[in-house]
Design a protein around this motif. Structure first.
Motif, short mmCIF file in Angstrom:
data_model
loop_
_atom_site.label_atom_id
_atom_site.label_comp_id
_atom_site.label_asym_id
_atom_site.label_seq_id
_atom_site.Cartn_x
_atom_site.Cartn_y
_atom_site.Cartn_z
N MET A 1 63.08 -10.80 -49.38
CA MET A 1 63.13 -9.49 -50.01
C MET A 1 62.35 -8.50 -49.17
N ALA A 2 62.93 -7.36 -48.88
CA ALA A 2 62.28 -6.35 -48.06
C ALA A 2 61.14 -5.69 -48.84
N TYR A 3 60.15 -5.23 -48.10
CA TYR A 3 59.00 -4.56 -48.69
C TYR A 3 59.42 -3.24 -49.32
N ARG A 4 58.89 -2.96 -50.51
CA ARG A 4 59.12 -1.69 -51.17
C ARG A 4 57.78 -1.12 -51.58
N GLY A 5 57.32 -0.10 -50.89
CA GLY A 5 56.01 0.47 -51.19
C GLY A 5 55.85 1.84 -50.55
N PRO A 6 54.64 2.40 -50.62
CA PRO A 6 54.43 3.75 -50.13
C PRO A 6 54.43 3.89 -48.62
N HIS A 7 54.26 2.79 -47.89
CA HIS A 7 54.23 2.84 -46.43
C HIS A 7 55.43 2.09 -45.86
N MET A 8 55.84 2.50 -44.67
CA MET A 8 56.91 1.78 -43.99
C MET A 8 56.30 0.80 -42.99
N PRO A 9 56.74 -0.46 -42.99
CA PRO A 9 56.24 -1.40 -41.99
C PRO A 9 56.76 -1.04 -40.61
N THR A 10 55.95 -1.27 -39.60
CA THR A 10 56.37 -1.03 -38.22
C THR A 10 56.91 -2.32 -37.62
N LEU A 27 53.54 -2.53 -31.80
CA LEU A 27 54.15 -2.00 -33.00
C LEU A 27 54.57 -0.55 -32.78
N SER A 28 55.83 -0.28 -33.04
CA SER A 28 56.44 1.00 -32.67
C SER A 28 56.78 1.81 -33.90
N SER A 29 56.74 3.13 -33.74
CA SER A 29 57.15 4.02 -34.82
C SER A 29 58.67 4.04 -34.97
N GLN A 30 59.39 3.47 -33.99
CA GLN A 30 60.85 3.35 -34.10
C GLN A 30 61.15 2.17 -35.02
N ARG A 31 61.47 2.45 -36.26
CA ARG A 31 61.52 1.42 -37.29
C ARG A 31 62.91 0.84 -37.52
N LEU A 32 63.87 1.20 -36.69
CA LEU A 32 65.23 0.74 -36.95
C LEU A 32 65.57 -0.54 -36.21
N SER A 33 64.74 -0.94 -35.25
CA SER A 33 65.06 -2.14 -34.48
C SER A 33 63.80 -2.86 -34.05
N TYR A 45 50.86 -16.07 -33.01
CA TYR A 45 50.51 -14.83 -33.71
C TYR A 45 51.60 -13.78 -33.54
N GLY A 46 52.09 -13.64 -32.30
CA GLY A 46 53.16 -12.68 -32.05
C GLY A 46 54.42 -13.02 -32.82
N LEU A 47 54.73 -14.33 -32.94
CA LEU A 47 55.96 -14.73 -33.62
C LEU A 47 55.84 -14.56 -35.14
N VAL A 48 54.73 -15.00 -35.73
CA VAL A 48 54.55 -14.84 -37.17
C VAL A 48 54.49 -13.35 -37.52
N GLY A 49 53.79 -12.56 -36.69
CA GLY A 49 53.74 -11.12 -36.93
C GLY A 49 55.11 -10.48 -36.87
N THR A 50 55.91 -10.88 -35.89
CA THR A 50 57.27 -10.35 -35.76
C THR A 50 58.13 -10.75 -36.95
N ALA A 51 58.05 -12.01 -37.36
CA ALA A 51 58.84 -12.50 -38.50
C ALA A 51 58.44 -11.78 -39.78
N CYS A 52 57.15 -11.58 -40.00
CA CYS A 52 56.69 -10.86 -41.19
C CYS A 52 57.18 -9.42 -41.17
N ALA A 53 57.10 -8.76 -40.01
CA ALA A 53 57.54 -7.37 -39.91
C ALA A 53 59.03 -7.25 -40.18
N ALA A 57 60.75 -5.31 -43.36
CA ALA A 57 61.59 -4.14 -43.09
C ALA A 57 63.02 -4.31 -43.62
N GLY A 58 63.45 -5.55 -43.83
CA GLY A 58 64.80 -5.77 -44.34
C GLY A 58 65.83 -5.79 -43.22
N GLU A 59 66.97 -5.14 -43.42
CA GLU A 59 68.06 -5.15 -42.45
C GLU A 59 67.76 -4.23 -41.28
#
Length: 282
Positions: A1-10, A27-33, A45-53, A57-59
């Motif tokens: 399930m994608a995050y739903r909150g006041p901030h957008m994940p990077t 971590l980039s402000s370009q949130r579409l990819s 750490y890089g892989l778990v961080g990437t998977a969590c992000a 973020a969802g799709e």
């Protein structure tokens, strides 16, 4: 399930390496990819961080590495299986795993305490002949605490990964002859866990992480015995010349024998905890 909150994940936009040393800078402000095209090396750490992000973020579009050996690296670390289970389609090409990293535990997801038991058993079986006893103890005890915290406070499952680095000095930055265990989730985070009980009311993520690392401080009300596990893990890591990183929301705290470093970082929901320990402490 994608995050739903006041901030957008990077999302990561990696260069040649994506590791505990430079993940925040990726971590980039370009949130579409999630752009991994230049990737050559990634640690747990890089892989778990990437998977969590990506999960938060969802799709989003995934731009896979252009180097075949980097794709092999990711597949051996469990990233291809993660994509299959969470996105319903495979975006990582099928390649040879001849260049596989030294993976102790591929990226996996657990939603119950059985995952902690399985991981502890796996760590014991794969590392008992290769690491010092005090390192193995810190790892196996630490995983119970981190998985339990993720399941109790996040409201979601935990992503787990472990990897050992036995590379010659200088070839894998900050990971020479070390074992790294990382657990992350995309839940409410440490600050929100405190605020749900009103036992403590931290005003920032940085304050919340610092509170969580204090002895006998817990977000669980009316239980005077709580608040020891994370502190005990931190002490064991420092005693074995290791490093512990706790990341939640916009805060990241690194603890080692050299002291504590607190950073303000780009927002990611949930919590990521990483242990990095020498295979044989000097």
């Amino acid at each position: 399930m994608a995050y739903r909150g006041p901030h957008m994940p990077t999302l990561p936009r990696s260069g040649p390496a994506l590791s505990i040393a430079n993940f925040e800078a990726s971590l980039s402000s370009q949130r579409l990819s999630c752009d991994l095209r230049q990737l050559r090396f990634i640690d747990a750490y890089g892989l778990v961080g990437t998977a969590c992000a990506m999960r938060a973020a969802g799709e989003v579009e995934l731009l896979v590495p252009t180097a075949a050996n980097a794709c092999s690296h990711l597949s051996a670390m469990g990233f291809r299986d993660f994509l299959s289970s969470t996105r319903g389609r495979l975006e990582l090409p099928v390649v040879s795993t001849a260049d596989a990293p030294d993976v102790v535990v591929p990226l996996r997801s657990t939603s119950d305490s059985g995952g902690a038991q399985a991981l502890s058993n796996l760590l014991w079986e794969q590392l008992r002949d290769h690491v010092a006893p005090q390192v193995l103890q810190a790892m196996t005890e630490g995983v119970w605490e981190m998985v339990a915290n993720a399941l109790e406070h996040s409201g979601t499952d935990a992503l787990i990964m472990g990897q050992a680095y036995r590379a010659p000095r200088g070839t894998a930055p900050d990971h020479d002859n070390r074992v790294q265990l990382v657990i992350g989730d995309t839940g409410r985070g440490i600050r929100e866990s405190f605020l749900t009980t009103s036992v403590h009311t931290p005003t920032t993520d940085r304050e919340a992480v610092s509170l969580a690392l204090e002895y006998l401080v817990s977000s669980v009300a009316d239980d005077p015995g709580r608040g020891q596990g994370l502190t005990t893990t931190m002490e064991q890591v420092v005693e074995t010349q290791g490093r512990m990183v706790v990341r939640s929301g916009t805060a990241r705290v690194s603890i080692s024998g050299e002291g504590r470093v607190e950073e303000l970082v780009a927002f990611l929901p949930g919590v990521i905890v990483a242990l990095s320990l020498p295979l044989y402490p000097g």
